[in-house]
Design a protein around this motif. Sequence first.
Motif, PDB file in Angstrom:
ATOM      1  N   UNK A 286       0.833  -1.209   0.000  1.00 46.53           N
ATOM      2  CA  UNK A 286       0.000   0.000   0.000  1.00 46.53           C
ATOM      3  C   UNK A 286       0.864   1.255   0.000  1.00 46.53           C
ATOM      4  N   UNK A 287       1.913   1.267   0.830  1.00 45.28           N
ATOM      5  CA  UNK A 287       2.803   2.431   0.880  1.00 45.28           C
ATOM      6  C   UNK A 287       3.537   2.615  -0.445  1.00 45.28           C
ATOM      7  N   UNK A 288       3.994   1.511  -1.024  1.00 45.49           N
ATOM      8  CA  UNK A 288       4.730   1.554  -2.291  1.00 45.49           C
ATOM      9  C   UNK A 288       3.815   2.011  -3.429  1.00 45.49           C
ATOM     10  N   UNK A 289       2.623   1.442  -3.494  1.00 43.56           N
ATOM     11  CA  UNK A 289       1.710   1.755  -4.596  1.00 43.56           C
ATOM     12  C   UNK A 289       1.249   3.208  -4.546  1.00 43.56           C
ATOM     13  N   UNK A 290       0.892   3.698  -3.366  1.00 45.78           N
ATOM     14  CA  UNK A 290       0.426   5.080  -3.265  1.00 45.78           C
ATOM     15  C   UNK A 290       1.557   6.072  -3.535  1.00 45.78           C
ATOM     16  N   UNK A 291       2.785   5.696  -3.182  1.00 42.05           N
ATOM     17  CA  UNK A 291       3.933   6.545  -3.519  1.00 42.05           C
ATOM     18  C   UNK A 291       4.148   6.575  -5.025  1.00 42.05           C
TER      19      UNK A 291
ATOM     20  N   UNK B 122       4.893   9.848   3.472  1.00 48.39           N
ATOM     21  CA  UNK B 122       3.529   9.872   2.922  1.00 48.39           C
ATOM     22  C   UNK B 122       2.763  11.132   3.320  1.00 48.39           C
ATOM     23  N   UNK B 123       2.802  11.489   4.594  1.00 47.13           N
ATOM     24  CA  UNK B 123       2.035  12.646   5.063  1.00 47.13           C
ATOM     25  C   UNK B 123       2.664  13.952   4.576  1.00 47.13           C
ATOM     26  N   UNK B 124       4.008  14.047   4.602  1.00 47.83           N
ATOM     27  CA  UNK B 124       4.672  15.267   4.156  1.00 47.83           C
ATOM     28  C   UNK B 124       4.329  15.632   2.721  1.00 47.83           C
ATOM     29  N   UNK B 125       4.490  14.711   1.750  1.00 46.27           N
ATOM     30  CA  UNK B 125       4.099  15.031   0.370  1.00 46.27           C
ATOM     31  C   UNK B 125       2.609  15.323   0.227  1.00 46.27           C
ATOM     32  N   UNK B 126       1.761  14.673   1.040  1.00 43.76           N
ATOM     33  CA  UNK B 126       0.322  14.949   0.964  1.00 43.76           C
ATOM     34  C   UNK B 126       0.036  16.415   1.292  1.00 43.76           C
ATOM     35  N   UNK B 127       0.749  16.953   2.277  1.00 42.93           N
ATOM     36  CA  UNK B 127       0.563  18.365   2.642  1.00 42.93           C
ATOM     37  C   UNK B 127       1.013  19.264   1.491  1.00 42.93           C
ATOM     38  N   UNK B 128       2.137  18.935   0.871  1.00 40.70           N
ATOM     39  CA  UNK B 128       2.621  19.734  -0.265  1.00 40.70           C
ATOM     40  C   UNK B 128       1.644  19.688  -1.433  1.00 40.70           C
TER      41      UNK B 128
ATOM     42  N   UNK C 110      -2.281   9.851   1.672  1.00 47.72           N
ATOM     43  CA  UNK C 110      -2.815   9.634   3.025  1.00 47.72           C
ATOM     44  C   UNK C 110      -3.341   8.212   3.200  1.00 47.72           C
ATOM     45  N   UNK C 111      -3.898   7.639   2.142  1.00 46.73           N
ATOM     46  CA  UNK C 111      -4.353   6.243   2.222  1.00 46.73           C
ATOM     47  C   UNK C 111      -3.167   5.322   2.487  1.00 46.73           C
ATOM     48  N   UNK C 112      -2.063   5.554   1.789  1.00 51.37           N
ATOM     49  CA  UNK C 112      -0.873   4.741   2.018  1.00 51.37           C
ATOM     50  C   UNK C 112      -0.313   4.901   3.414  1.00 51.37           C
ATOM     51  N   UNK C 113      -0.317   6.118   3.933  1.00 48.69           N
ATOM     52  CA  UNK C 113       0.181   6.366   5.286  1.00 48.69           C
ATOM     53  C   UNK C 113      -0.647   5.617   6.317  1.00 48.69           C
TER      54      UNK C 113
END
Length: 563
Positions: free
Chosen positions: A357-362, A433-439, A533-536
């Motif tokens: 999930x983390x890899x795919x969402x990234x 994951x969260x940092x790029x989501x904010x950007x 955020x889903x991946x996080x």
Amino acid sequence: MGVLLVHALQEVDGFKKDLRAQSSTRGALRPLNAPAAQSLSCLQGGFANLALRMAVSTQKDSARMVRQPPVDPSIDKYAASDLALPPLKEAHLAPPVQEKPKLLGLTRQAALVIGLIIAIGAVGAQDRVVMSIAMMPIAKEFGFSDVDVGAISSIYSFGYTFALLPMGFLVQRFSTKVVLSIGVFLWSLLTILSPGATYVSQKAIILARLGVGAGEAVIVPAMNDLVSRFVPSTSKGTIMSLINTGFSLGTISALLLSPPLILKYGWPMPFFLYGGLGLLWLALWIPLGRDNPTTKKMETIETLAPVANDNDGRTVSFLPHSKPASAASEIDGGKEKRTPIPWRTLLSHKALWASTAAHATSNWALYVNYAWLPSFFSRACGLDITKSSLISIIPYVGGAIMSFVAGYTADTMLKRRGTDLTSVRKRFQGVASVGPAICCAALAYLAFQGTTGMSPVVAAVLLTAMQSLHAFNSGGYMCALQDISARYSSVLYGITAALASVVGAVGTYIAGYVLDLTGNWGTVFALNALVYLIGAAAFATAYSGKKIFPSSSPHADVHSTPM
């Protein structure tokens, strides 16, 4: 063994006494000549030296591991033979020769192998990116439509995606060195042949790029397998970040070198250059590459490597994993038998799907950036194509730098005794994951609010911050699969990478669909933020650094100490 040596000493001593007695009581026998006496004395002295060494070693092992009575000190009398050997000091007991770790905890042998892996990652990135750069002059020369360009550009991803899992299986089952060599030869040759295939027909270039993608699918499984064998866990984050940096540098170099090469020598030249670099790499890899480090049997885990705790409080060794002589095999009665891959256990493990999930969402956001970043700076910020290409490099430079910083920081934390492995992975993946989501959310807000175009400076700053924070996955999901099973890390990463590639391709298509439908980049960045955020959430909820297989399992990692 020590008792036998003591008895041997007693027999030699008795034999010498009998000879001397016979010489004194029976005049017929001559006294022992000098060579004979010296030979007996040397034999006795050699037995004495060996017995004393074993006695000291036994006492040390007993004090360290098992409480046993010390060795009888009476054997010291054998140290004083006719040669008057000096007593053996414990300081003379040399430990097994072991090369001290060098930079980043790697031996010279490991540093050489990892350096070659970083290099081929960069070459692979060049071979991947070159078609997107050369496509404009190719389309103009051959009259390709947008549909044709889309088919040629995307076919690489299909070959890469569908070959990932088979490549992971081959790497785990057979020699990593051989499988990687075949893959590099395949994609390098097809890269060199791509210009010729383009002149033959559109189908020929599509098949060539399909083969390039399939060949390059070997990089990630082989990379994970070799890192698990040559690199201790306390350095894996740093090494994975350096490999990531290699990919980024390959992309950057292709973006910088290809345009002038095309202008001066024509569009086929970058294909010849990057394909030739792959063959040149093979000339180094074949004599220097290895499947396993040269090892020595370890004394105790605690004395050879730092330890940390998994989420259950158990001690986790940071020694590298060692590949059997034939991968996934055991020795039974002098014959080698295959150990089948435990697919059911692997596929039912929650940590695998948390990492997926983390890899795919990234990958969703990463692929969107690869495909659309130059277009974004051109269409949303009003830059021409040259400036758009140059400014698109800046986020990748930031990502390359922060990838190393993040990996090194994660390793530093793990070197502290008692550090919780799962907690470190979750923290770093949370930042990634969260940092790029904010950007992305900030970019979406600016895109929705702007009516005259977004500032290219502000956009570059936010995109660079997004890519830099994204690089924290070097201490997150990129090392997570090696934590849970180094032995099957190539297979596990093949599963996650294949699915992540599909998700990335879907994200790229949806971004184009949204732009065609709305013409606004705000929706694209908003979707990126949501997916991040889903991946996080998935990684934070389901990941655990606990080993899939206990040490008693035939599928457990086999640890070794690099020389």
